[in-house]
Scaffold this motif. Sequence first.
Motif, PDB file in Angstrom:
ATOM      1  N   TYR A 116       0.848  -1.194   0.000  1.00 48.85           N
ATOM      2  CA  TYR A 116       0.000   0.000   0.000  1.00 48.85           C
ATOM      3  C   TYR A 116       0.882   1.242   0.000  1.00 48.85           C
ATOM      4  CZ  TYR A 116      -2.784   3.855   1.682  1.00 48.85           C
ATOM      5  OH  TYR A 116      -3.364   5.089   1.813  1.00 48.85           O
ATOM      6  N   ARG A 117       0.438   2.270  -0.738  1.00 50.38           N
ATOM      7  CA  ARG A 117       1.095   3.577  -0.720  1.00 50.38           C
ATOM      8  C   ARG A 117       0.063   4.641  -0.400  1.00 50.38           C
ATOM      9  NH1 ARG A 117       3.779   3.614  -6.484  1.00 50.38           N
ATOM     10  NH2 ARG A 117       5.199   1.886  -6.219  1.00 50.38           N
ATOM     11  N   SER A 118       0.384   5.486   0.542  1.00 49.52           N
ATOM     12  CA  SER A 118      -0.478   6.623   0.835  1.00 49.52           C
ATOM     13  C   SER A 118      -0.383   7.627  -0.310  1.00 49.52           C
ATOM     14  CB  SER A 118      -0.044   7.293   2.146  1.00 49.52           C
ATOM     15  OG  SER A 118       1.235   7.890   1.978  1.00 49.52           O
ATOM     16  N   PRO A 119      -1.383   8.513  -0.451  1.00 53.12           N
ATOM     17  CA  PRO A 119      -1.293   9.552  -1.485  1.00 53.12           C
ATOM     18  C   PRO A 119      -0.020  10.402  -1.351  1.00 53.12           C
ATOM     19  CG  PRO A 119      -3.532   9.409  -0.668  1.00 53.12           C
ATOM     20  CD  PRO A 119      -2.690   8.525   0.222  1.00 53.12           C
ATOM     21  N   LYS A 120       0.383  10.672  -0.117  1.00 53.20           N
ATOM     22  CA  LYS A 120       1.586  11.474   0.119  1.00 53.20           C
ATOM     23  C   LYS A 120       2.832  10.750  -0.422  1.00 53.20           C
ATOM     24  CE  LYS A 120       4.290  13.504   3.873  1.00 53.20           C
ATOM     25  NZ  LYS A 120       4.386  13.715   5.325  1.00 53.20           N
ATOM     26  N   THR A 121       2.947   9.478  -0.126  1.00 47.50           N
ATOM     27  CA  THR A 121       4.093   8.700  -0.604  1.00 47.50           C
ATOM     28  C   THR A 121       4.069   8.581  -2.119  1.00 47.50           C
ATOM     29  OG1 THR A 121       4.373   7.459   1.443  1.00 47.50           O
ATOM     30  CG2 THR A 121       5.187   6.407  -0.569  1.00 47.50           C
ATOM     31  N   ASN A 135      -2.501   7.384 -10.611  1.00 42.55           N
ATOM     32  CA  ASN A 135      -3.594   6.631  -9.991  1.00 42.55           C
ATOM     33  C   ASN A 135      -3.159   5.185  -9.748  1.00 42.55           C
ATOM     34  OD1 ASN A 135      -5.498   8.766  -9.992  1.00 42.55           O
ATOM     35  ND2 ASN A 135      -5.667   8.504 -12.203  1.00 42.55           N
ATOM     36  N   SER A 136      -1.994   5.015  -9.201  1.00 44.83           N
ATOM     37  CA  SER A 136      -1.409   3.697  -8.971  1.00 44.83           C
ATOM     38  C   SER A 136      -2.350   2.783  -8.181  1.00 44.83           C
ATOM     39  CB  SER A 136      -0.104   3.859  -8.188  1.00 44.83           C
ATOM     40  OG  SER A 136       0.375   2.613  -7.738  1.00 44.83           O
ATOM     41  N   ARG A 137      -2.347   1.518  -8.531  1.00 43.41           N
ATOM     42  CA  ARG A 137      -3.126   0.538  -7.779  1.00 43.41           C
ATOM     43  C   ARG A 137      -2.586   0.372  -6.363  1.00 43.41           C
ATOM     44  NH1 ARG A 137      -7.204  -1.586 -10.334  1.00 43.41           N
ATOM     45  NH2 ARG A 137      -7.230  -1.303 -12.575  1.00 43.41           N
ATOM     46  N   HIS A 138      -1.351   0.793  -6.121  1.00 43.93           N
ATOM     47  CA  HIS A 138      -0.813   0.786  -4.758  1.00 43.93           C
ATOM     48  C   HIS A 138      -1.660   1.666  -3.838  1.00 43.93           C
ATOM     49  CE1 HIS A 138       3.008  -1.371  -5.446  1.00 43.93           C
ATOM     50  NE2 HIS A 138       3.039  -0.766  -6.620  1.00 43.93           N
ATOM     51  N   LEU A 139      -2.223   2.743  -4.374  1.00 44.93           N
ATOM     52  CA  LEU A 139      -3.054   3.664  -3.581  1.00 44.93           C
ATOM     53  C   LEU A 139      -4.330   2.998  -3.062  1.00 44.93           C
ATOM     54  CD1 LEU A 139      -2.751   6.755  -5.932  1.00 44.93           C
ATOM     55  CD2 LEU A 139      -1.910   6.642  -3.561  1.00 44.93           C
ATOM     56  N   ARG A 140      -4.759   1.923  -3.734  1.00 42.08           N
ATOM     57  CA  ARG A 140      -5.986   1.213  -3.357  1.00 42.08           C
ATOM     58  C   ARG A 140      -5.692  -0.124  -2.681  1.00 42.08           C
ATOM     59  NH1 ARG A 140      -8.351   1.467  -9.190  1.00 42.08           N
ATOM     60  NH2 ARG A 140      -6.364   2.390  -9.668  1.00 42.08           N
ATOM     61  N   GLY A 141      -4.426  -0.393  -2.408  1.00 42.07           N
ATOM     62  CA  GLY A 141      -4.078  -1.674  -1.795  1.00 42.07           C
ATOM     63  C   GLY A 141      -4.256  -2.836  -2.752  1.00 42.07           C
ATOM     64  N   GLN A 142      -4.070  -2.571  -4.042  1.00 42.33           N
ATOM     65  CA  GLN A 142      -4.285  -3.599  -5.055  1.00 42.33           C
ATOM     66  C   GLN A 142      -3.005  -3.996  -5.781  1.00 42.33           C
ATOM     67  OE1 GLN A 142      -7.283  -1.814  -7.595  1.00 42.33           O
ATOM     68  NE2 GLN A 142      -8.928  -2.663  -6.340  1.00 42.33           N
ATOM     69  N   ALA A 143      -1.837  -3.667  -5.221  1.00 45.16           N
ATOM     70  CA  ALA A 143      -0.587  -3.957  -5.918  1.00 45.16           C
ATOM     71  C   ALA A 143       0.544  -4.214  -4.933  1.00 45.16           C
ATOM     72  CB  ALA A 143      -0.209  -2.793  -6.836  1.00 45.16           C
TER      73      ALA A 143
END
Length: 189
Positions: A116-121, A135-143
């Motif tokens: 997961y990546r926060s918007p700030k990160t 709009n990385s999938r990391h932002l949604r906990g999908q990667a």
Amino acid sequence: MTDQSSTSVTRRALLGAFAATTVVAAPTFSNAAGFLRGAGDIRRLTMASPRTGEKIDTIYWIEGEYIKDAVREINLFMRDWRTNDVHNIDMRTMDIMAAAHNLMDVNEPYLLLSGYRSPKTNAMLRSRSSGVAKNSRHLRGQAADLRMHSRSVNQMFRAASACRGGGVGRYSGSNFVHMDCGPVRSWGR
């Protein structure tokens, strides 16, 4: 007296044949989950974080049911290590990671570079690299961005791609593979 020279089927050959037929049979996310159903009654993730020094080795699915405490443990492990923000990791991503790990037939844990990546990160990483999606999938906990010492980027890429469960990115220059539960696609070299 029996003939000892008869052909025997190895576990690796059987898994390879099963994976090949699974990929051809249903080229959707269901492949990752379907592969795991055929591989046994448990799903397991084992990872280490070079960023935090933490390790996890957990069975998160048994006989058709996700184990809530194990899923929470994975969510915490895959948190944004820069901000300590925790987000629910999409269980489809967990399943793809577990299926790819099974295909590689290794005991070595994944090295988790980014979950997961926060918007700030994500904004900070975008300012430093053109390879980070807005709009990385990391932002949604999908990667997840993953690495292994015993397997090459190409081997990991092929295993994740064989699951046909989502996106797989090959980052050979940075020595990691991206796995996500979005549309089936691939990129990188």
